[in-house]
Design a protein around this motif. Structure first.
Motif, PDB file in Angstrom:
ATOM      1  N   ARG A 405      33.858 -88.064 -37.759  1.00 21.63           N
ATOM      2  CA  ARG A 405      34.140 -87.141 -36.656  1.00 21.63           C
ATOM      3  C   ARG A 405      35.409 -86.337 -36.942  1.00 21.63           C
ATOM      4  O   ARG A 405      35.456 -85.120 -36.698  1.00 21.63           O
ATOM      5  CB  ARG A 405      34.296 -87.920 -35.350  1.00 21.63           C
ATOM      6  N   SER A 408      34.591 -83.722 -39.606  1.00 19.03           N
ATOM      7  CA  SER A 408      33.855 -82.551 -39.099  1.00 19.03           C
ATOM      8  C   SER A 408      34.755 -81.619 -38.301  1.00 19.03           C
ATOM      9  O   SER A 408      34.491 -80.413 -38.221  1.00 19.03           O
ATOM     10  CB  SER A 408      32.672 -82.997 -38.237  1.00 19.03           C
ATOM     11  N   SER A 409      35.856 -82.141 -37.740  1.00 15.57           N
ATOM     12  CA  SER A 409      36.753 -81.288 -36.958  1.00 15.57           C
ATOM     13  C   SER A 409      37.511 -80.300 -37.836  1.00 15.57           C
ATOM     14  O   SER A 409      38.074 -79.320 -37.330  1.00 15.57           O
ATOM     15  CB  SER A 409      37.741 -82.148 -36.155  1.00 15.57           C
TER      16      SER A 409
END
Length: 555
Positions: A405, A408-409
């Protein structure tokens, strides 16, 4: 360079096979004798490989297997490099940790990574933490001296050794500086950490007289990158165990480097006070990476040393001018990079003849397929417009360990976001304005802290040795910029009010936002540094969060 399997996990093996001078010293460690004199000890490729194998036997005997992460918490210098090589040769994953990391943060980081073991110079605090949390205790906690003293004569290595890495195999975990929060664990892969370095191999100075001094922590990607380069080139290199000037300058004088690589922090120390004329007598190139450096420090460093005639671009020396007399002064290659980028992907060059051009980090390097400045939706903004700095490059990290996560940021429209705000000019030069988390949101619009620091360090140089500008809440809303400054030795009679007046006069003259307050750092804790020497701006923001509350005094 044409070997398809060559990469960050096996470069030593290729160097040992290919270098005809494999028994000559190239990697130097340093120590101080009983008289306080610097002692340099050289290690050849053959000796480094033998040390790697001895350490690898210890790890194998202690059950370390391919793909398993192991925490390495040893002092900087040559030692972490040997642990990196040993674990890589087994296909294991060294989690390289700067030993200056705070103990409580260190244990949290080790637990998050999920290390199967830890090797440290001092295991006392680590062991104590795990006694209170035995469920998370790794299989072994070992002193580094135990590994170094291991009797490896009768020990064995795996049948396939060194390990044969696949391109996407993770070869190391490198933690971030923690300046913006809890350290992140960045993955380096076998191929991506080698990608982009190929052009450097044919452009890096490697004349018979060249010597590299690396002040970067060797638990960091920057230190590993320069070690990889020096090993494949057979370039004599001293792996520094400390970045502070009082340690660095005597080693400089003993080693007489022609090149010096560092994070900005060491350059701050070398560029302030009396310049290290003797130690830098032969320096022709300074290499900076990580955050870009400040012109106020760069302009002093380039007055030192000497350049071979014709050294007008980074790494390039025209052969037809090689016999001409050296030119006074040196060049500073200001590389903007990060562990996530895999290397410095932008590079600006400053010499004594270069006009001032604040915050310019030059053009994107060959490793970059495309560099751009984007808006929040991933669209390119026009030249001259400030936005998010983004790159497409094979050298980028595969991502953050166990944190897709977070990975992906940092991905947007096919680009990797570097975490910086920047602008590009019509000639393709990029200007590094700030870290995204450090932008100061005033009622009049965004203010970029690095541009303000640039002026304080260059135009208030007789007063300010170093500084950090941060935004804190303003009574009227938004934030106001303040500066925390370290004073030059001869400027101790300056007050905060007088510095504020001087600084704001210089800032106004170039059309930049003015400061709301100046705070003088008297003690080291007033200017908090992370384990890699970066100023912890988040701590300064917290410390002065109520400075302007209800009209509070700015003194």
């Amino acid at each position: 360079m044409i070997e398809p399997d060559l990469g960050a996990g096996n470069f030593l093996e290729y160097a040992v096979k290919a270098n005809p001078n494999r028994t000559l010293p190239f990697l130097y460690s340093h120590s101080t004798d009983h008289r306080g004199e610097v002692v340099l000890r050289g290690h050849s490729l053959v000796e480094v490989a033998a040390l790697r194998d001895r350490y690898a036997k210890w790890y194998w005997a202690n059950g370390v297997r391919p793909g398993e992460p192991v925490g390495i918490v040893v002092a900087e210098g040559m030692e972490p490099l040997i642990h990196f090589l040993a674990l890589s040769a087994l296909g294991a994953i060294p989690a390289m940790i700067n030993d200056a990391m705070r103990p409580d943060v260190l244990v949290r980081y080790l637990n998050f990574v999920g290390v199967v073991g830890v090797v440290a110079d001092d295991t006392t605090r680590i062991a104590s933490a795990y006694r209170a949390d035995p469920q998370n205790r790794p299989r072994f906690l070992a002193l580094s001296y135990e590994v170094a003293a291991f009797d490896a004569e009768s020990a064995s290595l795996p049948e396939v050794y060194p390990y044969r890495h696949a391109p996407d195999d993770v070869v190391a975990l490198i933690h971030s500086s923690g300046t913006t929060g809890t350290p992140k664990s960045t993955m380096l892969s076998h191929r991506s950490f080698w990608d982009g370095k190929q052009p450097r191999m044919v452009r890096f100075p490697a004349e018979p007289y060249d010597k590299l001094m690396c002040l970067m922590p060797h638990t960091h990607a920057g230190g590993l990158s320069y070690f990889l380069t020096a090993t494949l080139l057979g370039l004599p290199m001293v792996a520094m165990a400390d970045w502070r000037r009082k340690v660095v300058e005597p080693v400089m004088e003993a080693f007489q480097p022609t090149m010096l690589a560092s994070f900005p922090r060491s350059f701050v120390e070398l560029a302030t006070g009396e310049l290290p004329v003797k130690g830098a007598a032969k320096v022709h190139s300074w290499f900076n990476t990580g955050d870009s450096a400040h012109y106020g420090h760069i302009r002093r460093l380039v007055t030192l040393g000497e350049r071979p005639a014709g050294l007008i671009k980074a790494w390039l020396l025209p052969e037809d001018r090689a016999d001409e007399a050296a030119v006074p002064g040196s060049q500073f290659i200001d590389g903007l990079g990060s562990t996530e980028m895999g290397m410095a992907l932008f590079g600006g060059i400053t010499t004594p003849e270069t006009p001032r051009n604040d915050r310019c980090v030059g053009k994107a390097q060959q490793a970059v397929e495309k560099a751009a400045v984007l808006d929040d939706d991933g669209n390119e903004v026009p030249d001259g417009t400030v936005g998010l700095l983004a790159v497409k490059t094979p050298s980028r990290t595969p991502g953050y360990w166990k944190n897709p996560r977070l990975t992906s940021s940092f991905e947007l429209a096919g680009y990797w976001l570097t975490g910086d705000v920047a602008r590009r000019d019509a000639e393709g030069n990029f200007y590094h304005l700030d870290r995204t988390v450090d932008v100061i949101d005033t009622m009049a619009g965004p203010v970029y802290s690095l541009t303000l620091e640039e002026v304080l360090l260059a135009d208030c140089a007789e007063i300010v040795r170093d500084c950090s500008v941060v935004g804190v809440p303003a009574a009227e809303g938004g934030q106001r910029p303040i500066a925390v400054v370290q004073l030059q030795t001869g400027a101790t009679d300056w007050t905060s009010e007088a510095i504020l007046e001087k600084a704001n006069k210089e800032l106004s003259a170039v059309g930049l936002a003015t400061l709301g307050a100046v705070k003088i750092a008297v003690k080291p804790e007033d200017f908090p540094l992370g384990p890699t020497g970066k100023v912890l701006k988040r701590e300064l923001r917290t410390r002065y969060a109520t400075l302007f509350a209800n009209g509070a005094s700015t003194r």
